[in-house]
Scaffold this active site. Structure first.
Site, PDB file in Angstrom:
ATOM      1  N   ILE A  25      -6.846  -6.894  10.086  1.00 47.14           N
ATOM      2  CA  ILE A  25      -5.701  -6.222  10.713  1.00 47.14           C
ATOM      3  C   ILE A  25      -4.932  -7.132  11.662  1.00 47.14           C
ATOM      4  O   ILE A  25      -3.857  -6.770  12.129  1.00 47.14           O
ATOM      5  CB  ILE A  25      -6.125  -4.939  11.474  1.00 47.14           C
ATOM      6  CG1 ILE A  25      -7.374  -5.200  12.298  1.00 47.14           C
ATOM      7  CG2 ILE A  25      -6.366  -3.796  10.509  1.00 47.14           C
ATOM      8  CD1 ILE A  25      -7.162  -5.007  13.755  1.00 47.14           C
ATOM      9  N   ASP A  31     -36.168 -18.579 -10.779  1.00 44.84           N
ATOM     10  CA  ASP A  31     -36.053 -18.249 -12.206  1.00 44.84           C
ATOM     11  C   ASP A  31     -34.623 -17.782 -12.498  1.00 44.84           C
ATOM     12  O   ASP A  31     -33.715 -18.002 -11.686  1.00 44.84           O
ATOM     13  CB  ASP A  31     -37.152 -17.268 -12.668  1.00 44.84           C
ATOM     14  CG  ASP A  31     -36.998 -15.896 -12.037  1.00 44.84           C
ATOM     15  OD1 ASP A  31     -36.090 -15.720 -11.199  1.00 44.84           O
ATOM     16  OD2 ASP A  31     -37.791 -15.010 -12.376  1.00 44.84           O
ATOM     17  N   ARG A  80       0.856  -1.199   0.000  1.00 49.62           N
ATOM     18  CA  ARG A  80       0.000   0.000   0.000  1.00 49.62           C
ATOM     19  C   ARG A  80       0.882   1.236   0.000  1.00 49.62           C
ATOM     20  O   ARG A  80       1.698   1.440   0.899  1.00 49.62           O
ATOM     21  CB  ARG A  80      -0.947   0.040   1.199  1.00 49.62           C
ATOM     22  CG  ARG A  80      -1.835   1.300   1.115  1.00 49.62           C
ATOM     23  CD  ARG A  80      -3.022   1.253   2.030  1.00 49.62           C
ATOM     24  NE  ARG A  80      -2.678   1.433   3.422  1.00 49.62           N
ATOM     25  CZ  ARG A  80      -3.574   1.690   4.391  1.00 49.62           C
ATOM     26  NH1 ARG A  80      -4.863   1.765   4.086  1.00 49.62           N
ATOM     27  NH2 ARG A  80      -3.192   1.826   5.640  1.00 49.62           N
TER      28      ARG A  80
HETATM   29  N1  COA Z   1       0.383  -9.010  10.430  1.00 47.86           N
HETATM   30  C1  COA Z   1       1.267  -9.975  10.738  1.00 47.86           C
HETATM   31  N2  COA Z   1       1.510 -10.395  11.991  1.00 47.86           N
HETATM   32  C2  COA Z   1       0.793  -9.832  12.969  1.00 47.86           C
HETATM   33  C3  COA Z   1      -0.164  -8.835  12.705  1.00 47.86           C
HETATM   34  C4  COA Z   1      -0.355  -8.409  11.382  1.00 47.86           C
HETATM   35  N3  COA Z   1      -1.236  -7.462  11.063  1.00 47.86           N
HETATM   36  N4  COA Z   1      -0.727  -8.456  13.875  1.00 47.86           N
HETATM   37  C5  COA Z   1      -0.145  -9.190  14.829  1.00 47.86           C
HETATM   38  N5  COA Z   1       0.767 -10.017  14.297  1.00 47.86           N
HETATM   39  C6  COA Z   1       1.580 -11.007  15.016  1.00 47.86           C
HETATM   40  C7  COA Z   1       2.358 -10.350  16.140  1.00 47.86           C
HETATM   41  O1  COA Z   1       3.656 -10.019  15.708  1.00 47.86           O
HETATM   42  C8  COA Z   1       2.350 -11.395  17.213  1.00 47.86           C
HETATM   43  O2  COA Z   1       3.401 -12.296  17.043  1.00 47.86           O
HETATM   44  P1  COA Z   1       4.712 -12.204  18.008  1.00 47.86           P
HETATM   45  O3  COA Z   1       4.183 -12.060  19.411  1.00 47.86           O
HETATM   46  O4  COA Z   1       5.435 -13.470  17.746  1.00 47.86           O
HETATM   47  O5  COA Z   1       5.426 -10.976  17.552  1.00 47.86           O
HETATM   48  C9  COA Z   1       1.094 -12.203  16.967  1.00 47.86           C
HETATM   49  O6  COA Z   1       0.693 -11.911  15.650  1.00 47.86           O
HETATM   50  C10 COA Z   1      -0.015 -11.820  17.920  1.00 47.86           C
HETATM   51  O7  COA Z   1      -0.171 -10.426  17.925  1.00 47.86           O
HETATM   52  P2  COA Z   1      -0.744  -9.619  19.181  1.00 47.86           P
HETATM   53  O8  COA Z   1       0.263  -9.629  20.285  1.00 47.86           O
HETATM   54  O9  COA Z   1      -2.103 -10.156  19.496  1.00 47.86           O
HETATM   55  O10 COA Z   1      -0.943  -8.173  18.581  1.00 47.86           O
HETATM   56  P3  COA Z   1       0.089  -6.953  18.667  1.00 47.86           P
HETATM   57  O11 COA Z   1      -0.133  -6.250  19.974  1.00 47.86           O
HETATM   58  O12 COA Z   1       1.474  -7.408  18.348  1.00 47.86           O
HETATM   59  O13 COA Z   1      -0.422  -6.025  17.507  1.00 47.86           O
HETATM   60  C11 COA Z   1      -1.823  -4.576  16.242  1.00 47.86           C
HETATM   61  C12 COA Z   1      -1.737  -5.482  17.465  1.00 47.86           C
HETATM   62  C13 COA Z   1      -3.242  -4.082  16.086  1.00 47.86           C
HETATM   63  C14 COA Z   1      -0.882  -3.384  16.449  1.00 47.86           C
HETATM   64  C15 COA Z   1      -1.395  -5.410  15.014  1.00 47.86           C
HETATM   65  O14 COA Z   1      -2.300  -6.459  14.863  1.00 47.86           O
HETATM   66  C16 COA Z   1      -1.192  -4.648  13.745  1.00 47.86           C
HETATM   67  O15 COA Z   1      -0.151  -4.054  13.537  1.00 47.86           O
HETATM   68  N6  COA Z   1      -2.197  -4.686  12.809  1.00 47.86           N
HETATM   69  C17 COA Z   1      -2.101  -4.057  11.534  1.00 47.86           C
HETATM   70  C18 COA Z   1      -2.176  -2.538  11.648  1.00 47.86           C
HETATM   71  C19 COA Z   1      -2.156  -1.866  10.316  1.00 47.86           C
HETATM   72  O16 COA Z   1      -1.459  -2.261   9.400  1.00 47.86           O
HETATM   73  N7  COA Z   1      -2.972  -0.778  10.168  1.00 47.86           N
HETATM   74  C20 COA Z   1      -3.069  -0.043   8.943  1.00 47.86           C
HETATM   75  C21 COA Z   1      -4.155  -0.546   8.057  1.00 47.86           C
HETATM   76  S1  COA Z   1      -5.773  -0.481   8.742  1.00 47.86           S
HETATM   77 MG    MG Z   2      -7.295   4.559   5.246  1.00 45.67          MG
END
Ligand code: COA
Ligand code: MG
Length: 293
Positions: free
Chosen positions: A228, A276, A72
């Site tokens: 996400i 239909d 993106r």
């Molecule tokens: N893509 C890939 N891996 C992801 C992920 C994602 N979007 N979100 C979480 N993970 C991974 C984490 O790294 C974690 O693994 P680890 O502990 O071995 O590092 C595992 O999945 C579990 O994650 P969790 O601890 O529950 O979440 P977090 O606190 O690390 O992250 C967010 C939460 C919301 C910050 C995260 O999910 C994220 O970055 N989402 C995408 C945000 C984004 O791109 N926004 C812009 C578009 S709307």
């Molecule tokens: Mg947007």
């Protein structure tokens, strides 16, 4: 205009911040159809260059099997887009996403940048895919010119959070405040034989809510949904895959339809209800989707 793209059925598309090499690397483990490595709003303003380098590195280094890899971009008005494409195209992403699409001219500009990148890299013309996000009021008003702007375009992604910010509406779980735009996106996509992807569900600890929202999105006609968090993608994949019962019913309906047509009946009774032509078309779509999911 391209025929409807059923060759790659994208059910789940997972966003990951472009500056998080860890999350991007982990994506090879997730049950997901498309990865979206984000350079835009998932990345802090002071980490934009770092994210660009990280995404380039990840595309080079990691193997994702059949998963599609998209990048993106930032908005065209930032002046960063040409550099972002140049820095990442060598890693052979499958395509790019333009955020906050509002006018056809911006798609033409990116289209030309992608053609230049293809030429520089020796890639086949038109091989880099393009997707746009519809997430502003102006984007919704200009859906017709956006959806028809270039044959390179494969799908429209609906962004509810930005739209609500732009319109001044208040996001709720029921999502009626964005319903007009959401429905407009899916309709425009269908009119131009594009795929359409529903908004993210921000509460990643609410699987039941996500499932309900995904089911409704599929009822509206969306072909997939953005995610996400990796715990969302299996739920979304399931919601956008026809169930065995649905497939079985579609098969029976198509068979019954053929029989009734041969006997000279256009409309007939099936499982106690009138059937239909429109129902036949819907049943064929279920079978096509089952074949590619
Ligand atoms: N893509 C890939 N891996 C992801 C992920 C994602 N979007 N979100 C979480 N993970 C991974 C984490 O790294 C974690 O693994 P680890 O502990 O071995 O590092 C595992 O999945 C579990 O994650 P969790 O601890 O529950 O979440 P977090 O606190 O690390 O992250 C967010 C939460 C919301 C910050 C995260 O999910 C994220 O970055 N989402 C995408 C945000 C984004 O791109 N926004 C812009 C578009 S709307
Ligand atoms: Mg947007």
């Amino acid at each position: 205009m391209a025929a409807e793209n059923t060759s790659f059925a994208r059910r789940s598309l997972l966003f990951m911040p472009g500056d998080s090499l860890r999350k991007i690397e982990k994506a090879a483990n997730w049950e997901v159809d498309t990865l979206i490595m984000d350079l835009e709003d998932g990345v802090a303003q002071n980490r934009k260059l770092e994210a660009r380098a990280t995404v380039a590195e990840a595309l080079d280094k990691f193997q994702y099997g059949r998963r599609e890899r998209l990048v993106r971009l930032n908005h065209i008005s930032t002046g960063m887009v040409a550099d972002e494409i140049a820095a990442t195209v060598g890693g052979r992403p499958d395509g790019y996403i333009m955020p906050k699409a509002e006018i056809a001219q911006d798609l033409h500009t990116v289209d030309v940048m992608l053609s230049v990148a293809e030429r520089d890299q020796g890639l086949p013309p038109q091989s880099l895919r393009l997707f746009v996000m519809i997430e502003t009021a102006r984007g919704v008003m200009n859906l017709r010119e956006i959806a028809g702007a270039t044959p390179r375009l494969e799908g429209l992604i609906f962004g509810a959070e930005d739209l609500a910010g732009d319109v001044g509406s208040i996001r709720t779980k029921a999502a009626w405040e964005v319903f007009y735009a959401r429905s407009a996106v899916v309709t425009a996509a269908a009119a131009f034989r594009l795929q359409s992807f529903d908004m993210i569900y921000a509460d990643f600890n609410d699987p039941a809510g996500l499932e309900e929202e995904s089911r409704f999105a599929r009822q509206l006609g969306f072909t997939g949904k953005t995610c996400i968090h990796p715990n969302q993608t299996p739920i979304v994949n399931r919601a956008f895959s026809p169930s065995p019962e649905e497939v079985e019913r579609a098969r029976r309906l198509v068979a019954a339809f053929d029989e009734q047509q041969a006997a000279g009946a256009g409309a007939f009774t099936f499982d106690g209800k009138m059937v239909d032509m429109p129902m036949l078309v819907a049943a064929r779509k279920v079978l096509a989707r089952a074949g590619t999911a």
